[in-house]
Design a protein around this motif. Structure first.
Motif, PDB file in Angstrom:
ATOM      1  N   ILE A 338      -7.610  -1.061   7.879  1.00 47.01           N
ATOM      2  CA  ILE A 338      -6.237  -0.994   7.234  1.00 47.01           C
ATOM      3  C   ILE A 338      -6.603  -1.304   5.693  1.00 47.01           C
ATOM      4  O   ILE A 338      -6.826  -2.514   5.292  1.00 47.01           O
ATOM      5  N   PRO A 339      -5.293  -0.505   5.396  1.00 47.81           N
ATOM      6  CA  PRO A 339      -5.292  -1.055   3.630  1.00 47.81           C
ATOM      7  C   PRO A 339      -4.234  -1.557   3.602  1.00 47.81           C
ATOM      8  O   PRO A 339      -3.195  -1.529   3.380  1.00 47.81           O
ATOM      9  N   ILE A 340      -4.973  -2.654   3.503  1.00 48.13           N
ATOM     10  CA  ILE A 340      -3.282  -4.168   3.223  1.00 48.13           C
ATOM     11  C   ILE A 340      -2.684  -3.459   2.101  1.00 48.13           C
ATOM     12  O   ILE A 340      -1.185  -3.926   2.321  1.00 48.13           O
ATOM     13  N   MET A 341      -3.721  -3.710   1.387  1.00 48.25           N
ATOM     14  CA  MET A 341      -2.652  -3.718   0.145  1.00 48.25           C
ATOM     15  C   MET A 341      -1.525  -2.460  -0.023  1.00 48.25           C
ATOM     16  O   MET A 341      -0.564  -1.986  -1.304  1.00 48.25           O
ATOM     17  N   ASP A 342      -1.058  -0.983   1.134  1.00 42.18           N
ATOM     18  CA  ASP A 342      -0.217  -0.148   1.257  1.00 42.18           C
ATOM     19  C   ASP A 342       1.322  -0.890   0.996  1.00 42.18           C
ATOM     20  O   ASP A 342       1.970  -0.014   1.132  1.00 42.18           O
ATOM     21  N   TRP A 346       6.998  -7.388  -1.563  1.00 35.51           N
ATOM     22  CA  TRP A 346       8.183  -8.004  -0.792  1.00 35.51           C
ATOM     23  C   TRP A 346       7.916  -7.485   0.408  1.00 35.51           C
ATOM     24  O   TRP A 346       7.986  -9.061   1.085  1.00 35.51           O
ATOM     25  N   ALA A 347       7.223  -6.978   0.880  1.00 36.45           N
ATOM     26  CA  ALA A 347       7.130  -7.025   2.428  1.00 36.45           C
ATOM     27  C   ALA A 347       6.064  -7.649   2.958  1.00 36.45           C
ATOM     28  O   ALA A 347       6.111  -8.206   3.733  1.00 36.45           O
ATOM     29  N   ARG A 348       4.916  -7.929   1.764  1.00 29.48           N
ATOM     30  CA  ARG A 348       3.838  -8.985   2.949  1.00 29.48           C
ATOM     31  C   ARG A 348       4.384 -10.236   2.517  1.00 29.48           C
ATOM     32  O   ARG A 348       3.928 -10.869   3.516  1.00 29.48           O
ATOM     33  N   TRP A 349       5.052 -10.832   1.321  1.00 31.64           N
ATOM     34  CA  TRP A 349       5.883 -12.235   1.187  1.00 31.64           C
ATOM     35  C   TRP A 349       6.774 -11.631   3.213  1.00 31.64           C
ATOM     36  O   TRP A 349       7.340 -13.085   3.091  1.00 31.64           O
TER      37      TRP A 349
END
Length: 577
Positions: A338-342, A346-349
């Motif tokens: 999965i391309p997690i950096m996409d 703000w959504a990662r946090w």
């Protein structure tokens, strides 16, 4: 023990349950947890028994002082890694026997039985995941996760008799997460991955600090309600699935009738042959082997009846069969990683918020099931301190946290201890004496690893996959009926419900006979009310909070005692572990 302690423990769990709880909804699924309780009389004269020859006693891995510590005296939290180190210190020296103890016909029978019992829910949940995520996570991902994680867990856990799989609450949460991603215009899989990463981190922290000790406040009161609920749901869902064969426009009365015949034949054969061990027919060895292979023979019988009907009556009697993807690839054709950096920063946090809720689901599902597997009534001694049901939980939670992290990166479903499969696994490995009482349980890693290796073979190889697609789904519904009903005997809540309709003057005396009948009925009625409330929550839009409701049963039980609603001398008997 004061009421304050279980309330504080429950508050610790509910603290992470509140964020976003109102955003999630739960849809019932056809496969869910199951719990089976053994008769507590089996533990009255418990003494550890070795199952294999040449195996060193687990007491060699702990001191005499440690062996006398039960779960009630265990602190809620411990110094970092203390619980994990203790679990592996007690279990790893017995690793060789974990292999040799699994080389027998009873373990072979368990592998054959549990292979179907684990594969069918994986395929069913995979289809539901595909619908909930619009194909982002589907059957291939679910079956692959079941095979891979199951093999790793069997080899590395401290309680390898636990079977991991997907659960209804986890499915509901993932469906809610997919809706959240849609509302926020976020890519679902990266959001899923980050939520899993955060969740794995929190689970890792809980394993390091021995937070699984929180479940020590759960008692037989909770176990019995949970057991009855799961048996009820399992049977009802199987019956509903069979009933749909009459109401589905694509079906016919002939197919509906054949569905009933095949499902009932599977159930009747499995149930009858499993009970052969308690009869006087044949020799002891023959009774034992036929009983062990009873569920597998039930599947074979149902499949043969369905095949005969298809060959003799043609398409009119052809039943729907197990559906497994034809090729090894993701459901949507996406890359595995999965391309997690996409996902925006703000959504990662922000993913930490749904991760808190996911933690509650995985934490409770995992630990409650492992606690039930560790019940002293199954007379397991490997890696155990006497009368302690918490041993192994911290190491197992460590394994779950690692698996959650890995599956999140490749978009596979998160898996935790599945009560249905786990308790069925333990019961399939139980050894009984000549009068049908449980003597011991075969503790090993071979069955768990082999079951999931076979599931993996169905994913990778064409011939096993083609063979399984010939098994009609009504056969699996009959197997589910067997799993649900076989959990009820020995469940004291169920026995007390039946006692309400018995003539007390001639009925055999039970363990709780010293308790006045009115008190026993009142206590059972409270459990039934809790059961009804849990069913209601499960079917409601807040069904994702189902595990939290289970956690609330602990303070309720202590309230009954401290408030005097049920006198302590009676509740001590009714709720005796």
């Amino acid at each position: 023990m004061s009421l304050k302690q279980p309330l504080m423990a429950t508050a610790a769990l509910l603290l992470v349950a509140s964020p976003l709880a109102h955003s999630f909804s739960f849809a019932p699924v056809t496969t869910t947890h199951q719990h089976a309780l053994s008769n507590p009389q089996l533990t009255a004269n418990y003494s550890p028994r070795r199952i294999s020859t040449g195996r060193k006693s687990s007491s060699l891995a702990m001191t005499t002082a440690e062996a006398s510590i039960d779960d009630k005296n265990t602190p809620l939290f411990e110094s970092p890694f203390k619980g994990i180190a203790r679990d592996y210190k007690m279990r790893l020296p017995l690793y060789k026997s974990d292999i040799t103890d699994g080389l027998n016909t009873q373990c072979l029978a368990a592998i054959c039985f549990l292979f179907f019992a684990c594969l069918a829910p994986a395929v069913g949940f995979g289809a539901l995941f595909g619908t909930a995520t619009n194909g982002a996570i589907g059957t291939m991902e679910m079956v692959s996760s079941t095979a891979m994680c199951g093999m790793i867990y069997a080899l590395t856990s401290a309680q390898p008799l636990t079977i991991i799989g997907s659960t209804g609450p986890v499915l509901a949460f993932v469906a809610a997460l997919a809706k959240l991603a849609e509302v926020q215009a976020l890519p679902f899989l990266p959001l899923y991955a980050w939520t899993g990463i955060w969740t794995s981190g929190i689970l890792l922290a809980s394993s390091v600090t021995s937070a699984s000790n929180l479940v020590k406040y759960l008692t037989r009161f909770t176990d019995e309600i949970f057991s009855t609920l799961i048996s009820f749901i399992f049977v009802v869902e199987a019956v509903q699935n069979i009933g749909k064969s009459f109401t589905n426009p694509a079906s016919s009365f002939t197919k509906g009738l054949m569905t009933v015949i095949v499902a009932v034949s599977t159930y009747f054969t499995a149930n009858t042959l499993r009970g052969l061990r308690n009869t006087v027919y044949f020799t002891k060895g023959i009774r034992k082997n036929i009983s062990n292979f009873g569920p597998t023979l039930g599947v074979v019988t149902g499949a043969l009846i369905a095949r005969w009907a298809r060959l003799s009556q043609g398409a009119a009697a052809t039943l729907p069969a197990l559906s497994i993807p034809a090729t090894f690839a993701t459901t949507s054709g996406r890359p595995w990683l999965i391309p997690i950096m996409d996902l925006p920063v703000w959504a990662r946090w922000g993913a930490v918020l749904p991760a808190l809720m996911a933690t509650v689901l995985l934490f409770l599902d995992q630990n409650i099931t492992v606690r039930l597997v560790n019940n002293p009534s199954y007379k397991m001694e490997k890696g155990r301190r006497k009368n302690n049901m918490l041993d192994g939980m911290h190491a197992d939670m460590l394994v779950i946290s690692v698996l959650t992290f890995l599956t999140s990166l490749v978009g596979l479903p998160w898996l935790v201890a599945a009560t249905v499969r786990s308790i069925s696994h333990v019961r399939a490995l139980s050894i009984f004496d000549s009068v049908g009482k449980l003597k011991s349980t075969i503790e090993q890693r071979i069955t768990g690893f082999s079951i999931h290796t076979l599931i993996g073979a169905c994913v990778l190889f064409n011939k096993p996959r083609a063979l399984l697609t010939q098994i009609p789904t009504p056969v699996l519904m009959g197997l589910f009926l067997f799993l649900g009903t076989s959990a009820l005997p020995g469940n004291e809540m169920w026995e007390r419900i039946k006692e309400m309709f018995k003539d007390s003057s001639i009925a055999p005396k039970e363990r709780w006979s010293a308790v006045p009948r009115k008190v026993s009925i009142f206590f059972t009625a409270i459990q039934m009310a809790c059961l009804g409330a849990m069913v209601y929550v499960k079917e409601s839009p807040i069904g994702v909070l189902f595990p939290v409701v289970i956690a609330l049963l602990a303070p309720l039980r202590f309230y009954l005692e401290k408030s005097g609603v049920v006198e302590k001398e009676y509740i001590d008997i009714l709720d005796e572990d």
